[in-house]
Design a protein around this motif. Structure first.
Motif, PDB file in Angstrom:
ATOM      1  N   GLY A   1       0.810  -1.205   0.000  1.00 48.81           N
ATOM      2  CA  GLY A   1       0.000   0.000   0.000  1.00 48.81           C
ATOM      3  C   GLY A   1       0.844   1.255   0.000  1.00 48.81           C
ATOM      4  O   GLY A   1       0.497   2.248  -0.636  1.00 48.81           O
ATOM      5  N   LEU A   2       1.975   1.219   0.708  1.00 47.66           N
ATOM      6  CA  LEU A   2       2.865   2.380   0.740  1.00 47.66           C
ATOM      7  C   LEU A   2       3.532   2.612  -0.605  1.00 47.66           C
ATOM      8  O   LEU A   2       3.758   3.752  -1.006  1.00 47.66           O
ATOM      9  CB  LEU A   2       3.938   2.183   1.821  1.00 47.66           C
ATOM     10  N   ASP A   3       3.850   1.536  -1.307  1.00 46.89           N
ATOM     11  CA  ASP A   3       4.535   1.674  -2.591  1.00 46.89           C
ATOM     12  C   ASP A   3       4.007   0.625  -3.559  1.00 46.89           C
ATOM     13  O   ASP A   3       4.616  -0.436  -3.746  1.00 46.89           O
ATOM     14  CB  ASP A   3       6.048   1.511  -2.403  1.00 46.89           C
ATOM     15  N   PRO A   4       2.852   0.891  -4.203  1.00 47.99           N
ATOM     16  CA  PRO A   4       2.232  -0.114  -5.078  1.00 47.99           C
ATOM     17  C   PRO A   4       3.017  -0.410  -6.348  1.00 47.99           C
ATOM     18  O   PRO A   4       2.694  -1.361  -7.051  1.00 47.99           O
ATOM     19  CB  PRO A   4       0.868   0.510  -5.399  1.00 47.99           C
ATOM     20  N   HIS A   5       4.050   0.370  -6.647  1.00 51.92           N
ATOM     21  CA  HIS A   5       4.803   0.170  -7.893  1.00 51.92           C
ATOM     22  C   HIS A   5       6.191  -0.433  -7.651  1.00 51.92           C
ATOM     23  O   HIS A   5       7.021  -0.461  -8.557  1.00 51.92           O
ATOM     24  CB  HIS A   5       4.942   1.496  -8.643  1.00 51.92           C
ATOM     25  N   TYR A   6       6.432  -0.954  -6.465  1.00 46.96           N
ATOM     26  CA  TYR A   6       7.746  -1.511  -6.130  1.00 46.96           C
ATOM     27  C   TYR A   6       7.832  -2.930  -6.689  1.00 46.96           C
ATOM     28  O   TYR A   6       7.266  -3.867  -6.142  1.00 46.96           O
ATOM     29  CB  TYR A   6       7.912  -1.489  -4.610  1.00 46.96           C
ATOM     30  N   ARG A   7       8.560  -3.091  -7.775  1.00 44.66           N
ATOM     31  CA  ARG A   7       8.596  -4.348  -8.521  1.00 44.66           C
ATOM     32  C   ARG A   7       9.152  -5.495  -7.693  1.00 44.66           C
ATOM     33  O   ARG A   7       8.643  -6.627  -7.756  1.00 44.66           O
ATOM     34  CB  ARG A   7       9.425  -4.161  -9.794  1.00 44.66           C
ATOM     35  N   ARG A   8      10.183  -5.259  -6.906  1.00 46.36           N
ATOM     36  CA  ARG A   8      10.784  -6.333  -6.106  1.00 46.36           C
ATOM     37  C   ARG A   8       9.744  -6.956  -5.183  1.00 46.36           C
ATOM     38  O   ARG A   8       9.693  -8.174  -5.010  1.00 46.36           O
ATOM     39  CB  ARG A   8      11.973  -5.774  -5.315  1.00 46.36           C
ATOM     40  N   LEU A   9       8.898  -6.136  -4.587  1.00 45.30           N
ATOM     41  CA  LEU A   9       7.884  -6.624  -3.673  1.00 45.30           C
ATOM     42  C   LEU A   9       6.842  -7.464  -4.405  1.00 45.30           C
ATOM     43  O   LEU A   9       6.439  -8.528  -3.938  1.00 45.30           O
ATOM     44  CB  LEU A   9       7.217  -5.450  -2.961  1.00 45.30           C
ATOM     45  N   HIS A  10       6.410  -7.021  -5.564  1.00 53.55           N
ATOM     46  CA  HIS A  10       5.443  -7.790  -6.355  1.00 53.55           C
ATOM     47  C   HIS A  10       6.017  -9.152  -6.745  1.00 53.55           C
ATOM     48  O   HIS A  10       5.309 -10.173  -6.693  1.00 53.55           O
ATOM     49  CB  HIS A  10       5.047  -7.005  -7.605  1.00 53.55           C
ATOM     50  N   ASP A  11       7.286  -9.153  -7.147  1.00 51.38           N
ATOM     51  CA  ASP A  11       7.925 -10.411  -7.544  1.00 51.38           C
ATOM     52  C   ASP A  11       8.001 -11.375  -6.366  1.00 51.38           C
ATOM     53  O   ASP A  11       7.762 -12.588  -6.512  1.00 51.38           O
ATOM     54  CB  ASP A  11       9.329 -10.142  -8.093  1.00 51.38           C
ATOM     55  N   LEU A  12       8.358 -10.861  -5.195  1.00 52.69           N
ATOM     56  CA  LEU A  12       8.462 -11.710  -4.006  1.00 52.69           C
ATOM     57  C   LEU A  12       7.108 -12.311  -3.647  1.00 52.69           C
ATOM     58  O   LEU A  12       7.003 -13.516  -3.396  1.00 52.69           O
ATOM     59  CB  LEU A  12       8.988 -10.890  -2.822  1.00 52.69           C
ATOM     60  N   VAL A  13       6.065 -11.490  -3.623  1.00 55.41           N
ATOM     61  CA  VAL A  13       4.733 -11.981  -3.277  1.00 55.41           C
ATOM     62  C   VAL A  13       4.292 -13.058  -4.258  1.00 55.41           C
ATOM     63  O   VAL A  13       3.758 -14.107  -3.866  1.00 55.41           O
ATOM     64  CB  VAL A  13       3.720 -10.821  -3.247  1.00 55.41           C
ATOM     65  N   GLY A  14       4.539 -12.839  -5.541  1.00 60.92           N
ATOM     66  CA  GLY A  14       4.157 -13.824  -6.540  1.00 60.92           C
ATOM     67  C   GLY A  14       4.872 -15.148  -6.356  1.00 60.92           C
ATOM     68  O   GLY A  14       4.249 -16.221  -6.425  1.00 60.92           O
ATOM     69  N   SER A  15       6.163 -15.091  -6.090  1.00 63.08           N
ATOM     70  CA  SER A  15       6.932 -16.330  -5.947  1.00 63.08           C
ATOM     71  C   SER A  15       6.554 -17.078  -4.670  1.00 63.08           C
ATOM     72  O   SER A  15       6.447 -18.309  -4.668  1.00 63.08           O
ATOM     73  CB  SER A  15       8.434 -16.023  -5.954  1.00 63.08           C
ATOM     74  N   LEU A  16       6.314 -16.346  -3.575  1.00 67.27           N
ATOM     75  CA  LEU A  16       5.937 -17.007  -2.325  1.00 67.27           C
ATOM     76  C   LEU A  16       4.527 -17.585  -2.401  1.00 67.27           C
ATOM     77  O   LEU A  16       4.273 -18.672  -1.875  1.00 67.27           O
ATOM     78  CB  LEU A  16       6.032 -16.025  -1.154  1.00 67.27           C
ATOM     79  N   ALA A  17       3.618 -16.885  -3.043  1.00 68.46           N
ATOM     80  CA  ALA A  17       2.253 -17.401  -3.186  1.00 68.46           C
ATOM     81  C   ALA A  17       2.233 -18.683  -4.005  1.00 68.46           C
ATOM     82  O   ALA A  17       1.423 -19.585  -3.764  1.00 68.46           O
ATOM     83  CB  ALA A  17       1.365 -16.346  -3.830  1.00 68.46           C
TER      84      ALA A  17
END
Length: 284
Positions: free
Chosen positions: A181-197
């Motif tokens: 929510g603080l940084d919706p465009h942070y690519r590293r975070l999106h990649d991590l969530v996708g891989s862990l899910a």
């Protein structure tokens, strides 16, 4: 994240509340857990069809007043409310700089200035950016000390290291959700969530709960294979001048058994490092 993040969030938070939680009288058989859409609309003082469109993604521009009313209806805390606003696109775009992925020399020296505490720096995706010697010793049971969320969900050592593993898992996922929510465009975070899910059903289930918080202080009960149980307190500080970085410090109550155990752990690993260095440079 999906194309209807706000709707997903609202549905998940609605499902967590029952009529008794918000002072409503329950009526009729409930096919799903939680409040009905109409009940949230009543609590928020709005048209039920409008609220339904918000959840379905057919209405994407709610006013701040509408969001405030929904936040009150769903009993959202400050961090969850802030997260909802950002999902709705009401937070100013571009106001938050991208997280810095390197740690400056001054902060590294500060880490080493905590000889009796395990100190380390994380980015919003919980990647370890720097750590002091005692932190390296504390996390030595893990195969790789690279990303805290990955370590908790994918490294077998986590289940015994964190005595309250479920609590640690919930906390790290809620922190990641807060960071999106603080940084919706942070690519590293999106990649991590996708891989862990994809790799962990437990992570995927917790992520879908939409719990949101960023803890600054709490207790940790750990079990280190070299020295035994540790009852520690951690504190988290935002690093000024390094966007997104957090300094985390694990420490024990002075004079407590855990303080003595933590000191023993540091001594054991310091001795081990010296022995390894001696072996490395001793001529054969």
């Amino acid at each position: 994240m999906t194309s209807n993040d706000l709707g997903d969030f609202l549905r998940a938070r609605r499902a967590r509340l029952g009529p008794d939680d918000v002072g409503l009288v329950s009526y009729g058989a409930r096919r799903v857990a939680g409040l009905r859409r109409e009940e949230v609309a009543v609590l928020a003082g709005m048209n039920s069809d409008y609220y339904a469109r918000l959840e379905q993604g057919r209405e994407r521009s709610p006013s701040p007043q509408i969001l405030e009313a929904i936040g009150s209806a769903l009993s959202l805390g400050d961090e969850a409310r802030e997260h909802m606003f950002r999902l709705a696109g009401t937070a100013p775009e571009g106001a938050r700089p991208q997280p810095r992925e390197t740690v400056g020399p001054e902060l590294r020296r500060l880490l080493d200035g905590y000889p009796n505490a395990a100190a380390f720096v994380l980015n919003p995706a919980t990647d370890f950016l720097a750590s002091n010697a005692l932190a390296d010793s504390l996390f030595s049971p893990f195969e790789s000390v690279d990303n805290l969320a990955r370590m908790i969900f994918l490294d077998p050592a986590a289940r015994s290291f964190f005595i309250q593993w479920g609590r640690a898992a919930e906390a790290v996922v809620a922190g990641l959700r807060h960071a999106t929510g603080l940084d919706p465009h942070y690519r590293r975070l999106h990649d991590l969530v996708g891989s862990l899910a994809e790799a962990s059903e437990e992570f995927a289930a917790l992520w879908s709960s939409h719990a949101v918080h960023g803890k600054t202080r709490d207790g940790k009960e750990l079990l280190h294979p070299d020295v035994g149980p540790l009852a520690l307190t951690f504190q988290t500080f935002d690093v000024r001048g390094a966007s997104g970085q957090q300094l985390v410090i694990y420490h024990a109550e002075p004079g407590s058994p855990s303080a003595q155990t933590l000191a023993l752990l540091g001594s054991l690993h310091a001795t081990h490092r010296r022995e390894c260095a001696t072996e490395q440079y001793t001529p054969s």
